[in-house]
Design an enzyme around this catalytic site. Sequence first.
Site, PDB file in Angstrom:
ATOM      1  N   ASP A 102       6.177  -3.174  -4.507  1.00 57.83           N
ATOM      2  CA  ASP A 102       4.698  -3.342  -5.403  1.00 57.83           C
ATOM      3  C   ASP A 102       4.036  -3.262  -3.893  1.00 57.83           C
ATOM      4  O   ASP A 102       4.617  -2.961  -2.809  1.00 57.83           O
ATOM      5  CB  ASP A 102       4.454  -4.650  -6.681  1.00 57.83           C
ATOM      6  CG  ASP A 102       3.916  -3.690  -7.048  1.00 57.83           C
ATOM      7  OD1 ASP A 102       3.156  -3.280  -7.476  1.00 57.83           O
ATOM      8  OD2 ASP A 102       3.568  -4.879  -8.395  1.00 57.83           O
TER       9      ASP A 102
HETATM   10  C1  BGC Z   1       1.345  -2.793  -9.706  1.00 57.58           C
HETATM   11  C2  BGC Z   1       2.011  -1.108 -10.007  1.00 57.58           C
HETATM   12  C3  BGC Z   1       2.149  -0.446  -9.742  1.00 57.58           C
HETATM   13  C4  BGC Z   1       2.006  -0.629  -8.454  1.00 57.58           C
HETATM   14  C5  BGC Z   1       1.090   1.242  -7.442  1.00 57.58           C
HETATM   15  C6  BGC Z   1       0.525  -2.083  -8.181  1.00 57.58           C
HETATM   16  O1  BGC Z   1      -0.991  -3.190  -7.910  1.00 57.58           O
HETATM   17  O2  BGC Z   1       1.340  -4.298  -9.687  1.00 57.58           O
HETATM   18  O3  BGC Z   1       2.758  -2.132 -11.394  1.00 57.58           O
HETATM   19  O4  BGC Z   1       3.001   0.484  -9.498  1.00 57.58           O
HETATM   20  O5  BGC Z   1       0.558  -0.939  -8.286  1.00 57.58           O
HETATM   21  O6  BGC Z   1       0.129   1.389  -8.237  1.00 57.58           O
END
Ligand code: BGC
Length: 724
Positions: free
Chosen positions: A289
């Site tokens: 993530d």
């Molecule tokens: C989120 C993810 C997301 C990523 C990229 C993160 O803050 O938890 O779900 O895919 O950002 O956008």
Amino acid sequence: MAVNTRIFHCDEFFRLSREEKKEFQSIIQKELEENPIKHLDTEWGRFENLSPMSEEEIDRLAEEVLSEMTLEQKVYQMSCDNDARYAPLNPPRYNFIPYYAGEDLDLNIPAVKFTDGPTGIVMSYHATAFPVSIARGSTWDTELEERVGNVIGIEGRSGGANFFAGVCINLLRHPAWGRAQETYGEDTVLLGKMGAALTKGVQKHMMACVKHYAANSMENARFKVDVEMDERTLREIYLPHFKECVDAGAAAIMSAYNRVRGEWCGHHDYLLNQILNGEWGFKGFVMSDFIWGIRDTVDAANGGQCMEMYATQFFGKRLVDAVRDGKVDEIKIDAAVKRILREKIRFSFVGDKAQYSEEKMGCKEHAELAREVSEKSTILLKNEGLLPLEKDKIKKITVVGRLAVEPNTGDLKGSSAVFPPYVITPLQGILNEAGSGIEIKYADGRIPHQAQELSKDADVVVIIAGLTSLDEGEFITNGGDVGGDRKYLGLHPEDEDLIEAVSKANKNVIVVLQGGSTIIVEPWKNLAKAILIQWYPGMEGGTALANILFGKANPSAKLPITVPATPQQLPYFDMNATSIAYDYYHGYFLADKEKYPVSYPFGFGLSYTNYSYSNPKVTKNGDTITVSVDISNTGKIAGDEVVQLYIGYKGSKVERHVKDLKGFTKIHLEPGEKKTAIIEIDKEDLAYYCPESKQWVVEDIGYVALIGASSACKDLLKADFDLK
Ligand code: BGC
């Protein structure tokens, strides 16, 4: 070396003072002007125009490419191309264009080009905004979800991406979870089947990434919380839906921010190396993530992490050094890079380039699908003969509530925000459908007395109430906290007061709920003659709502969650927890165990017609167990009914839920028509996980097939069976 092949550590940038950052950025700006970021000439670089290959051929080609690479080049594949220093220079908002990782100009290796979801494609300002995932979970319609995935795939490729990170299947353990809207509900079987359907649809065109692995069911504490659970809870409740998506061929898995049993998910040897790659035989790659998705170079690389997104903190030069220092074996790097290369190769021959163009984004055909999904995801919770509205009998409608005029498509500030070309609001939808024969009045409801006055002489009052992106969503702390986990599980008190005030002026009140999670309805549900849950209904939500209200569409959606009568019927939740225990019971499992009188049970939803069930039967053929039931449409209009199969256990040696959902199907029935609904499961689906033997065990005991219209006992017909 071209700008986009440098490896930089963004935490070095984060440590700079504001002034230093500014200075740095002006240097970078100049550098970019003189030396703009270069990309490959073709979409797939050295893999362009490959003909489809067998798994073995893909493996061989990946190994061949790997054998040409230096350590730095390999590690570059594992690190995002994004340089945090460029972030403020990015146009014009988060993920407006795809994020690149591993585009190697020297080796002609294409990038992973990331777009987020799940409501649609996050890139651009004209993508189709579908109803949110929890709405789509309410359709219980895997064929429809696959069509949504197909459109998302087309729009993703049209916008220049090749990787969609929007298959969010975290289990909704507690409705306060701020990102409930991004997932399909509270049950692992529903999550798995819907996630697999989205994966299959998207992967007709591009890589799909399933997230957030694992046990990511809280928002505000996601960067610190440690989730404790026993092995059966992990294996039976929190993991099977991920396995289902892996079996559907998902290209990637995003590791979660949180810890599980003391270890960060981005480094989790047990979850990543042992279960995902080992036991499940996952061939794709793991992506972290974004930012703080891993916390340590060596632990992450050894733990099974393949790609650090979206800026390099711990991989990059630090990972090269860790290999040189003997802390990470190069075999680990090779394994991760091979996984990444494999998926790049595999997806280079997927899709049909001729289909992808700017005009496809948010086009009419895709918007039509968004409308269809919204109709099929709108749940009719209550109806005392008021719906559907008959145009020739209705002369005056009053629409009440500030949300009636808001384009309320869900989280607008988090990573899932989708920006469609337009949004049809509830009021607009009702105006469009009602035509000139019906007088429509509108009160925003801020002054209850005014809403009362305008409601007095209406034939029916439609109140739109619920939540917005200020109440729930991704937790963003920039300049004040917004979104995140929910502080209240009911409506805002002023909305409850409004319903009470309006219901005093008019008895024909319809409440339409918007939001991304369970809303407690007990305090006011008797004041409404009809209640609909429309969730965050997407860009065509207003049209869909009007079609439901006026009977052009017949509701068929069912709750993907339990609606408790009080917060006391829910498991423990603490949005600030640094550690929390998840146990074997939540949702309908908990309600069944404690015999809670919930407001509405999991799987429940009404229709404008009626169905009657009879003749439940179980037959066995080898390992396949087939459960069937006859179902008749006893009403006057056609409809779709979601038939659900639960299994109960008689005399199990271990603790079991009262019942578990094991399958479902959707049946279309014309008025007066009778059909047999058939749901097949496998003997293995009856198993529990035995932590001692580390095996799934199918017990030779008595089982009960419970088949019907919802998880409530009164809605289920029983058929006993055993495995003899
Ligand atoms: C989120 C993810 C997301 C990523 C990229 C993160 O803050 O938890 O779900 O895919 O950002 O956008």
